[in-house]
Design a protein around this motif. Structure first.
Motif, PDB file in Angstrom:
ATOM      1  N   ALA A 146       0.833  -1.200   0.000  1.00 46.86           N
ATOM      2  CA  ALA A 146       0.000   0.000   0.000  1.00 46.86           C
ATOM      3  C   ALA A 146       0.869   1.253   0.000  1.00 46.86           C
ATOM      4  O   ALA A 146       0.575   2.226  -0.715  1.00 46.86           O
ATOM      5  N   ILE A 147       1.928   1.250   0.792  1.00 45.73           N
ATOM      6  CA  ILE A 147       2.826   2.407   0.819  1.00 45.73           C
ATOM      7  C   ILE A 147       3.446   2.630  -0.559  1.00 45.73           C
ATOM      8  O   ILE A 147       3.556   3.768  -1.039  1.00 45.73           O
ATOM      9  N   GLN A 148       3.836   1.537  -1.218  1.00 41.65           N
ATOM     10  CA  GLN A 148       4.427   1.656  -2.555  1.00 41.65           C
ATOM     11  C   GLN A 148       3.426   2.195  -3.580  1.00 41.65           C
ATOM     12  O   GLN A 148       3.796   2.907  -4.510  1.00 41.65           O
ATOM     13  N   LEU A 149       2.159   1.854  -3.396  1.00 38.40           N
ATOM     14  CA  LEU A 149       1.118   2.254  -4.344  1.00 38.40           C
ATOM     15  C   LEU A 149       0.468   3.589  -3.986  1.00 38.40           C
ATOM     16  O   LEU A 149      -0.409   4.057  -4.706  1.00 38.40           O
ATOM     17  N   ALA A 150       0.907   4.192  -2.883  1.00 34.88           N
ATOM     18  CA  ALA A 150       0.227   5.368  -2.359  1.00 34.88           C
ATOM     19  C   ALA A 150       0.696   6.669  -3.002  1.00 34.88           C
ATOM     20  O   ALA A 150       1.889   6.870  -3.259  1.00 34.88           O
ATOM     21  N   MET A 151      -0.271   7.546  -3.219  1.00 35.67           N
ATOM     22  CA  MET A 151       0.039   8.940  -3.504  1.00 35.67           C
ATOM     23  C   MET A 151       0.440   9.600  -2.187  1.00 35.67           C
ATOM     24  O   MET A 151      -0.014   9.183  -1.124  1.00 35.67           O
ATOM     25  N   PRO A 152       1.281  10.639  -2.221  1.00 31.53           N
ATOM     26  CA  PRO A 152       1.604  11.340  -0.972  1.00 31.53           C
ATOM     27  C   PRO A 152       0.341  11.827  -0.285  1.00 31.53           C
ATOM     28  O   PRO A 152      -0.576  12.342  -0.921  1.00 31.53           O
ATOM     29  N   GLY A 153       0.269  11.629   1.018  1.00 30.40           N
ATOM     30  CA  GLY A 153      -0.901  12.039   1.778  1.00 30.40           C
ATOM     31  C   GLY A 153      -2.026  11.023   1.801  1.00 30.40           C
ATOM     32  O   GLY A 153      -3.065  11.259   2.428  1.00 30.40           O
ATOM     33  N   ALA A 154      -1.846   9.889   1.145  1.00 29.28           N
ATOM     34  CA  ALA A 154      -2.880   8.846   1.113  1.00 29.28           C
ATOM     35  C   ALA A 154      -3.154   8.316   2.512  1.00 29.28           C
ATOM     36  O   ALA A 154      -2.286   8.341   3.397  1.00 29.28           O
ATOM     37  N   LEU A 155      -4.367   7.818   2.712  1.00 28.07           N
ATOM     38  CA  LEU A 155      -4.728   7.149   3.958  1.00 28.07           C
ATOM     39  C   LEU A 155      -4.733   5.643   3.758  1.00 28.07           C
ATOM     40  O   LEU A 155      -5.257   5.140   2.754  1.00 28.07           O
ATOM     41  N   ILE A 156      -4.162   4.936   4.728  1.00 24.60           N
ATOM     42  CA  ILE A 156      -4.217   3.483   4.767  1.00 24.60           C
ATOM     43  C   ILE A 156      -4.971   3.112   6.043  1.00 24.60           C
ATOM     44  O   ILE A 156      -4.541   3.440   7.147  1.00 24.60           O
ATOM     45  N   GLY A 205      -7.079   0.850  12.478  1.00 25.78           N
ATOM     46  CA  GLY A 205      -5.840   1.589  12.290  1.00 25.78           C
ATOM     47  C   GLY A 205      -5.973   2.613  11.179  1.00 25.78           C
ATOM     48  O   GLY A 205      -6.583   2.339  10.146  1.00 25.78           O
ATOM     49  N   ILE A 206      -5.403   3.797  11.410  1.00 25.32           N
ATOM     50  CA  ILE A 206      -5.399   4.846  10.405  1.00 25.32           C
ATOM     51  C   ILE A 206      -3.970   5.341  10.240  1.00 25.32           C
ATOM     52  O   ILE A 206      -3.334   5.771  11.204  1.00 25.32           O
ATOM     53  N   CYS A 207      -3.482   5.289   9.020  1.00 25.74           N
ATOM     54  CA  CYS A 207      -2.134   5.725   8.705  1.00 25.74           C
ATOM     55  C   CYS A 207      -2.170   6.745   7.568  1.00 25.74           C
ATOM     56  O   CYS A 207      -2.836   6.520   6.562  1.00 25.74           O
ATOM     57  N   ARG A 208      -1.459   7.834   7.735  1.00 25.56           N
ATOM     58  CA  ARG A 208      -1.287   8.805   6.649  1.00 25.56           C
ATOM     59  C   ARG A 208       0.115   8.650   6.096  1.00 25.56           C
ATOM     60  O   ARG A 208       1.096   8.657   6.843  1.00 25.56           O
ATOM     61  N   VAL A 209       0.212   8.501   4.787  1.00 29.41           N
ATOM     62  CA  VAL A 209       1.508   8.312   4.133  1.00 29.41           C
ATOM     63  C   VAL A 209       2.182   9.671   3.957  1.00 29.41           C
ATOM     64  O   VAL A 209       1.673  10.541   3.244  1.00 29.41           O
TER      65      VAL A 209
END
Length: 212
Positions: A146-156, A205-209
Motif C-alpha cells: 500500500a505504501i508503494q502504491l500510495a500517492m503522498p498524503g494517502a490514507l491506509i 488503524g489509520i495511517c497517513r503516508v
C-alpha cells in the motif's frame, strides 16, 4: 439498556436497504459474516470523505459492505478497485454494488491479493485511499505494498487490529494475533507514516503516508 455502540449507531449510522440486505444475503448464501460493523462503515465513509479520496484500493471485499460505504464518499469520478480471493464473494458483491448504483465505479480483481498487489505495483498504479481487511498473516505485506502504491498524503486504514482482545495476550502465539501485533508496532514507528488506532469496532488503524 443501550451501550456506546448502540447509541452511536442510532444517532449517526444510517444503513439503507442495500446495506442491510448484504448481511441477510451473506446468511442466505452461507458466506462468512465478517463484514465491518456499521459504525466502522460510517468511519470509513467519513475518512474517505474528509481526505478527499478519489482512487481507493480495498484488500478484502467479501459482499461489498465496506466497498459501498467507501464508494459513497468518493466524488462521481472516483473509482474503487477491490481485491477479493473468491469468485463467489465477488458475484454477490457485484449484485450489491449494482443495487447501490455504483457498478460503473467499482471493479474487482479476483485471486490471491499478494499476486494482485504485485501486478498493480508493476503497472505503476496509484491510490489515495486504502482499506485492508483480509487475511491477517499477510497484513505486513499488504501495508508495504500500500505504501508503494500510495500517492503522498494517502490514507491506509486497516481493520481488526485488536483481534477481539487477543493481541493483549502475549502468550497467544497463533498466526493472526502475532501478525497483528507486529503490524501495530510497525505502523507506530514507520517514518513514512503518521498513525494511530481508533477504539472503534475491533480496532481500526489509520495511517497517513508522509512520503513514498
Amino acid at each position: 439498556m443501550k451501550n456506546e455502540v448502540n447509541y452511536i449507531n442510532d444517532l449517526f449510522v444510517q444503513e439503507d436497504d442495500v446495506l442491510k440486505n448484504i448481511i441477510t444475503g451473506l446468511d442466505e448464501r452461507e458466506l462468512p459474516q465478517i463484514s465491518v460493523s456499521p459504525e466502522v462503515g460510517k468511519v470509513l465513509y467519513m475518512l474517505a470523505k474528509i481526505s478527499g479520496a478519489t482512487h481507493a484500493l480495498e484488500i478484502g471485499g467479501l459482499g461489498g459492505y465496506s466497498t459501498i460505504w467507501i464508494g459513497r464518499a468518493l466524488p462521481e469520478t472516483g473509482e474503487i478497485l477491490s481485491l477479493e480471493l473468491k469468485q463467489e464473494h465477488v458475484d454477490f458483491a457485484l449484485e450489491n454494488v449494482k443495487a447501490a448504483g455504483m457498478e460503473d465505479r467499482i471493479s474487482y480483481l479476483v485471486g490471491d491479493a499478494v499476486e494482485s498487489l504485485d501486478q498493480l505495483t508493476t503497472e505503476g498504479k496509484k491510490f489515495n485511499f486504502f482499506f485492508i481487511d483480509a487475511d491477517k498473516p499477510n497484513y505486513m505485506y499488504y501495508l508495504e505494498k500500500a505504501i508503494q502504491l500510495a500517492m503522498p498524503g494517502a490514507l491506509i486504514v486497516a481493520d481488526n487490529l485488536f483481534q477481539g482482545g487477543r493481541i493483549f495476550d502475549e502468550e497467544d502465539d497463533n498466526p493472526s494475533p502475532v501478525a497483528i501485533r507486529a503490524f501495530n508496532e510497525k505502523i507506530a514507528v514507520d517514518p513514512r507514516l503518521e498513525s494511530t488506532i481508533l477504539t472503534v469496532g475491533d480496532g481500526l488503524g489509520i495511517c497517513r503516508v508522509k512520503s513514498v
